[in-house]
Write a protein that holds these residues in place. Structure first.
Motif, PDB file in Angstrom:
ATOM      1  N   VAL A 255       0.853  -1.185   0.000  1.00  0.00           N
ATOM      2  CA  VAL A 255       0.000   0.000   0.000  1.00  0.00           C
ATOM      3  C   VAL A 255       0.892   1.239   0.000  1.00  0.00           C
ATOM      4  N   ALA A 256       0.747   2.072  -1.049  1.00  0.00           N
ATOM      5  CA  ALA A 256       1.514   3.320  -1.147  1.00  0.00           C
ATOM      6  C   ALA A 256       0.545   4.487  -0.992  1.00  0.00           C
ATOM      7  N   ARG A 257       0.782   5.346   0.017  1.00  0.00           N
ATOM      8  CA  ARG A 257      -0.081   6.506   0.263  1.00  0.00           C
ATOM      9  C   ARG A 257       0.679   7.779  -0.091  1.00  0.00           C
ATOM     10  N   ARG A 258       0.053   8.613  -0.944  1.00  0.00           N
ATOM     11  CA  ARG A 258       0.685   9.858  -1.382  1.00  0.00           C
ATOM     12  C   ARG A 258      -0.269  11.021  -1.125  1.00  0.00           C
ATOM     13  N   PRO A 259       0.161  12.035  -0.360  1.00  0.00           N
ATOM     14  CA  PRO A 259      -0.694  13.206  -0.117  1.00  0.00           C
ATOM     15  C   PRO A 259      -0.929  13.970  -1.424  1.00  0.00           C
ATOM     16  N   MET A 260      -2.108  14.608  -1.552  1.00  0.00           N
ATOM     17  CA  MET A 260      -2.416  15.439  -2.715  1.00  0.00           C
ATOM     18  C   MET A 260      -2.296  16.907  -2.320  1.00  0.00           C
ATOM     19  N   SER A 261      -1.933  17.733  -3.291  1.00  0.00           N
ATOM     20  CA  SER A 261      -1.657  19.147  -3.010  1.00  0.00           C
ATOM     21  C   SER A 261      -2.881  19.872  -2.457  1.00  0.00           C
ATOM     22  N   GLY A 262      -4.063  19.510  -2.910  1.00  0.00           N
ATOM     23  CA  GLY A 262      -5.267  20.186  -2.450  1.00  0.00           C
ATOM     24  C   GLY A 262      -5.855  19.588  -1.191  1.00  0.00           C
ATOM     25  N   GLY A 263      -5.126  18.695  -0.548  1.00  0.00           N
ATOM     26  CA  GLY A 263      -5.653  17.993   0.615  1.00  0.00           C
ATOM     27  C   GLY A 263      -6.132  16.609   0.232  1.00  0.00           C
ATOM     28  N   GLY A 264      -6.194  15.744   1.195  1.00  0.00           N
ATOM     29  CA  GLY A 264      -6.569  14.359   0.911  1.00  0.00           C
ATOM     30  C   GLY A 264      -5.359  13.558   0.463  1.00  0.00           C
ATOM     31  N   TRP A 265      -5.581  12.352   0.039  1.00  0.00           N
ATOM     32  CA  TRP A 265      -4.483  11.487  -0.395  1.00  0.00           C
ATOM     33  C   TRP A 265      -5.007  10.410  -1.320  1.00  0.00           C
ATOM     34  N   VAL A 266      -4.055   9.824  -2.050  1.00  0.00           N
ATOM     35  CA  VAL A 266      -4.373   8.712  -2.935  1.00  0.00           C
ATOM     36  C   VAL A 266      -3.574   7.502  -2.460  1.00  0.00           C
ATOM     37  N   ALA A 267      -4.216   6.350  -2.428  1.00  0.00           N
ATOM     38  CA  ALA A 267      -3.563   5.109  -1.999  1.00  0.00           C
ATOM     39  C   ALA A 267      -3.640   4.097  -3.135  1.00  0.00           C
ATOM     40  N   THR A 268      -2.500   3.512  -3.471  1.00  0.00           N
ATOM     41  CA  THR A 268      -2.468   2.465  -4.494  1.00  0.00           C
ATOM     42  C   THR A 268      -2.140   1.135  -3.824  1.00  0.00           C
ATOM     43  N   PHE A 269      -2.695   0.072  -4.377  1.00  0.00           N
ATOM     44  CA  PHE A 269      -2.571  -1.260  -3.780  1.00  0.00           C
ATOM     45  C   PHE A 269      -2.055  -2.228  -4.842  1.00  0.00           C
ATOM     46  N   ASP A 270      -0.913  -2.818  -4.566  1.00  0.00           N
ATOM     47  CA  ASP A 270      -0.289  -3.731  -5.525  1.00  0.00           C
ATOM     48  C   ASP A 270      -0.178  -5.110  -4.875  1.00  0.00           C
ATOM     49  N   ASP A 271      -0.665  -6.137  -5.567  1.00  0.00           N
ATOM     50  CA  ASP A 271      -0.571  -7.504  -5.052  1.00  0.00           C
ATOM     51  C   ASP A 271       0.863  -7.997  -5.232  1.00  0.00           C
ATOM     52  N   VAL A 272       1.606  -8.041  -4.153  1.00  0.00           N
ATOM     53  CA  VAL A 272       3.023  -8.430  -4.207  1.00  0.00           C
ATOM     54  C   VAL A 272       3.226  -9.821  -3.604  1.00  0.00           C
ATOM     55  N   THR A 273       2.147 -10.592  -3.545  1.00  0.00           N
ATOM     56  CA  THR A 273       2.232 -11.914  -2.916  1.00  0.00           C
ATOM     57  C   THR A 273       3.310 -12.773  -3.566  1.00  0.00           C
ATOM     58  N   GLU A 274       3.266 -12.873  -4.905  1.00  0.00           N
ATOM     59  CA  GLU A 274       4.226 -13.728  -5.605  1.00  0.00           C
ATOM     60  C   GLU A 274       5.642 -13.198  -5.472  1.00  0.00           C
ATOM     61  N   SER A 275       5.799 -11.873  -5.626  1.00  0.00           N
ATOM     62  CA  SER A 275       7.148 -11.311  -5.530  1.00  0.00           C
ATOM     63  C   SER A 275       7.700 -11.455  -4.113  1.00  0.00           C
ATOM     64  N   ARG A 276       6.812 -11.285  -3.107  1.00  0.00           N
ATOM     65  CA  ARG A 276       7.274 -11.456  -1.726  1.00  0.00           C
ATOM     66  C   ARG A 276       7.672 -12.903  -1.454  1.00  0.00           C
ATOM     67  N   LEU A 277       6.849 -13.822  -2.007  1.00  0.00           N
ATOM     68  CA  LEU A 277       7.197 -15.241  -1.855  1.00  0.00           C
ATOM     69  C   LEU A 277       8.506 -15.552  -2.555  1.00  0.00           C
ATOM     70  N   ALA A 278       8.688 -14.942  -3.748  1.00  0.00           N
ATOM     71  CA  ALA A 278       9.941 -15.149  -4.489  1.00  0.00           C
ATOM     72  C   ALA A 278      11.118 -14.595  -3.696  1.00  0.00           C
ATOM     73  N   GLU A 279      10.933 -13.411  -3.093  1.00  0.00           N
ATOM     74  CA  GLU A 279      11.997 -12.828  -2.276  1.00  0.00           C
ATOM     75  C   GLU A 279      12.301 -13.722  -1.081  1.00  0.00           C
ATOM     76  N   GLU A 280      11.235 -14.226  -0.468  1.00  0.00           N
ATOM     77  CA  GLU A 280      11.443 -15.112   0.677  1.00  0.00           C
ATOM     78  C   GLU A 280      12.169 -16.386   0.256  1.00  0.00           C
ATOM     79  N   ARG A 281      11.767 -16.883  -0.955  1.00  0.00           N
ATOM     80  CA  ARG A 281      12.464 -18.088  -1.459  1.00  0.00           C
ATOM     81  C   ARG A 281      13.930 -17.787  -1.751  1.00  0.00           C
ATOM     82  N   MET A 282      14.188 -16.627  -2.365  1.00  0.00           N
ATOM     83  CA  MET A 282      15.567 -16.259  -2.671  1.00  0.00           C
ATOM     84  C   MET A 282      16.377 -16.100  -1.390  1.00  0.00           C
ATOM     85  N   THR A 283      15.760 -15.452  -0.399  1.00  0.00           N
ATOM     86  CA  THR A 283      16.450 -15.292   0.885  1.00  0.00           C
ATOM     87  C   THR A 283      16.704 -16.652   1.518  1.00  0.00           C
ATOM     88  N   HIS A 284      15.684 -17.513   1.428  1.00  0.00           N
ATOM     89  CA  HIS A 284      15.842 -18.861   1.987  1.00  0.00           C
ATOM     90  C   HIS A 284      16.954 -19.615   1.256  1.00  0.00           C
TER      91      HIS A 284
END
Length: 712
Positions: A255-284
């Protein structure tokens, strides 16, 4: 008094008060007209006024300019239809005058305020505001709204693109206004959360959204107030932040939260399940062995170093393990079977350790290392060592067969055997060398004297490595006699190492080292070539016997080296006898057995050396028929013992039944030879028949007429 006209000097009659008022009114009217004309002319829009007869009363310059009209034509009094025709003539109208008039007529007749638009031929868009006059006729205001419409179209296109981008984003998106209310969400966020638009309606607050997601089971229970407070604080501080959010179903969203100049914010959501699992596998993978999942060398060293640096940590023991006969299994049954065996070994080792704190690691190949923490005494380390040896000695069931291996274990204890990782590992390895050299499937604790033993072993390996290129090896030959006739029927080639620094090194000392290091392959090939070259000068029919190691047979190119030696020397295949030990057949390698059968089909004889010393000699004869069996010298030296004599007679009888030549090794006395002759033994070899001799001496013996003859 009369007023004189300035032009002709005539007398002008005096006017009364009524004439003066009329002139003042005319002046005022003229001024009003001038002010009206100025106001109309300075309007930012075009203006045109028509009377009830649809004739122009007045228009301004902007009207003329908007429709590109000729000012001399567009004069007061011109009919509306004629203006439309003139616009067609000048090419500004996009339709005929009649079509344009038909469009305007309803607005004129309707006598109601109205607004409509007209597109000109040059692409401009004109907004026309129609207003009826009380006295009849109408007034129209004309505004060029081309740029406005273009801006609106651009904005509409921008919105379309924004919507398209929003709906085609791979990321989910939520946008909140300054009051923290949801104003934008895309389809992807609904898909990521597995919810509908009804579940996340626009206008809901950030707090309400989080509570809804928890209630729907998308999020596991969280501290909503804390989440809202932290988000608001970051937005106020203008911070952009990305944080992972684990969903209840196990997926992870970044979840990436970025403030907007006029107030408020925008949040983007990226499914990183596979990449996180891949990172965990690489670390393992970076810290664990791929095959067994055990910690690898780097993790082992790190944890061991930290444990040794910890002053509060108690004594520990390092166990260096090496599997016995693993290479045999790997070569015989194949690498997949070997891999399954290693996994099984890893599982058993994990079950052997006392607690979760102990470390079981794989350094590579069949090499494992264990750290046992909080070792109270040598006895506790010995207890684990015994458990390990016993566990690994049990058969590993693989598909429809059992795999048998053992394990040799070397143990070093801290702080007595070392206070740092390098010293402890080195000393554990030295203890492992001792265990393997003393018979394998054993455990040994480190002793200070082992250092010298290991150095001596490594020095022997180094000298052995240079011995063949330095031509330090030679062959002796020991004759083999046919007992019935007393004739010499051949000789066995025996390898000798004459080291400049060590003197003559016994075969029992250097052959096992050559086998372990793999040097036996080139060394054995040299011996085979030299033996065949020597036998080429012997009388026809005399056989040459050459010992062959299991390592040579598994090297892959053994058959080619045998055929090459025969071809180079010219010795017929039937004169060559290859002596193998039971360990060769014990592995049950299909490749090895295939190689032996191929050689036997060429006419080369196969002899089973040291017969009777193994566990399953008879079984090997059933699975692989040989041409000769050689009774081990240990039986011949003890032939005076009734039980031993019975075994020897049984072996001789077995050979006779199977049609296999039986040769007795180590024959040193006439009594031994007489006993063998009486029981039908075919051949004898030993000091009584002849001592191992140089090539020239054995050649002289074979060619001489002084052949030993025996009588029954």
């Amino acid at each position: 008094m009369p007023v004189v006209d300035d032009k002709d000097g005539s007398t002008v009659p005096e006017q009364g008060a009524e004439g003066v008022d009329r002139r003042d009114m005319e002046d005022e009217l003229r001024e009003q007209n001038e002010r009206f004309s100025a106001a109309v002319e300075n309007m930012s829009h075009g203006l045109c006024m028509f009377d009830a007869d649809e004739r122009m009363i007045i228009c301004n310059g902007n009207y003329i300019n908007i429709f590109c009209l000729d000012a001399n034509v567009a004069q007061p009094g011109i009919r509306f239809i004629d203006i439309l025709r003139h616009s067609v003539d000048v090419g500004i109208a996009s339709q005929s005058a009649e079509e344009l008039y038909a469009i305007r007529k309803p607005y004129i007749d309707g006598a109601k305020p109205s607004t409509y638009e007209e597109a000109l031929s040059d692409g401009r868009i004109i907004s026309i505001s129609h207003r009826p006059l009380a006295s009849g006729g109408w007034v129209s205001i004309y505004e060029d709204i081309t740029e406005q419409r273009r801006a609106e179209q651009d904005l509409k296109e921008q919105h379309r693109r924004f919507d398209a981008a929003l709906e085609n984003m791979s990321q989910g998106l939520l946008m909140y206004d300054a009051g923290g209310r949801l104003i934008v969400r895309n389809q992807r966020i609904l898909e990521l959360y597995g919810v509908t638009e009804v579940d996340l309606p626009l206008g809901m607050t950030h707090r309400e959204l989080l509570e809804r997601l928890v209630r729907l089971g998308v999020y596991a229970p969280i501290d909503v107030e804390d989440e809202v407070s932290r988000t608001e604080a970051r937005v106020l501080a203008g911070q952009t932040r990305s944080t992972p959010r684990r969903l209840a179903d196990g997926r992870t969203l970044m979840v990436a939260r970025r403030p907007m100049s006029g107030g408020g914010w925008v949040a983007t959501f990226d499914d990183v399940t596979e990449s996180r699992l891949a990172e965990e596998r690489m670390t393992h993978l970076a810290h664990h062995d791929v095959l067994t999942g055990l910690p690898n060398r780097s993790v082992f060293r790190d944890r061991l170093d930290r444990a040794l640096e910890d002053a509060a940590a108690g004594p520990l023991a390092i166990f260096s393990l090496d599997l016995d006969r693993f290479k045999v299994v790997n070569d015989t049954l194949g690498h997949p079977a070997g891999d399954r065996l290693l996994k099984g070994v890893a599982a058993r080792l994990l079950r052997c350790v006392d607690n979760d704190a102990d470390i079981v690691a794989r350094f590579g190949g069949d090499e494992f290392v264990i750290v046992q923490f909080n070792v109270e005494s040598l006895a506790s380390a010995e207890k684990l060592a015994k458990r390990i040896v016993e566990a690994i000695a049990k058969p590993f069931h693989d598909k429809s067969r059992d795999m048998h291996v053992g394990v040799s274990v070397g143990i070093a204890l801290s702080p007595g055997d070392g206070r740092d990782a390098d010293t402890l590992l080195t000393n554990a390895d030295m203890a492992l060398y001792r265990a393997k050299s003393e018979g394998r499937n054993l455990y040994r604790f480190f002793e200070p004297g082992m250092d010298a033993t290991v150095r001596a072993r490594r020095a022997l390996e180094a000298d052995l490595d240079t011995a063949l290129p330095s031509r330090e090896f030679d062959l002796d030959f020991q004759p083999i006699m046919a007992i019935a006739s007393g004739e010499i029927v051949g000789a066995e080639a025996l390898m000798r190492w004459h080291s400049p620094s060590r003197g003559t090194v016994a075969p029992d000392e250097f052959i096992p080292v050559a086998e372990e290091t793999g040097l036996i392959v080139p060394l054995g090939e040299w011996a085979l070539r030299k033996a065949c070259a020597t036998a080429a000068a012997w009388p026809p029919g005399l056989r040459i016997a050459v010992n062959v190691s299991a390592v040579q047979l598994k090297s892959g190119g053994f058959a080619r080296s045998v055929i090459s030696a025969l071809a180079f020397s010219g010795v017929p295949a039937g004169r060559l006898e290859l002596e193998i030990t039971e360990t060769v057949l014990m592995d049950e390698s299909k490749a090895v057995l295939k190689t032996l059968r191929q050689l036997r089909e060429l006419g080369i004889r196969i002899a089973l050396d040291d017969f009777g010393t193994g566990y399953s000699s008879l079984g090997y004869l059933r699975r692989f028929p040989v041409d000769k069996i050689k009774i081990d010298r240990s039986f011949i030296s003890d032939i005076g013992n009734l039980d031993t004599a019975a075994i020897v007679r049984t072996i001789i009888g077995l050979g006779a039944e199977l049609g296999i030549t039986v040769t007795a090794e180590g024959v040193e006395t006439e009594a031994q030879l007489d006993m063998l002759r009486r029981n039908g033994c075919v051949e004898a070899q030993g000091y009584l028949i002849g001592v191992p001799s140089k090539a020239a001496e054995i050649q002289h013996l074979l060619k001489s007429s002084a052949v030993r003859s025996q009588t029954g």
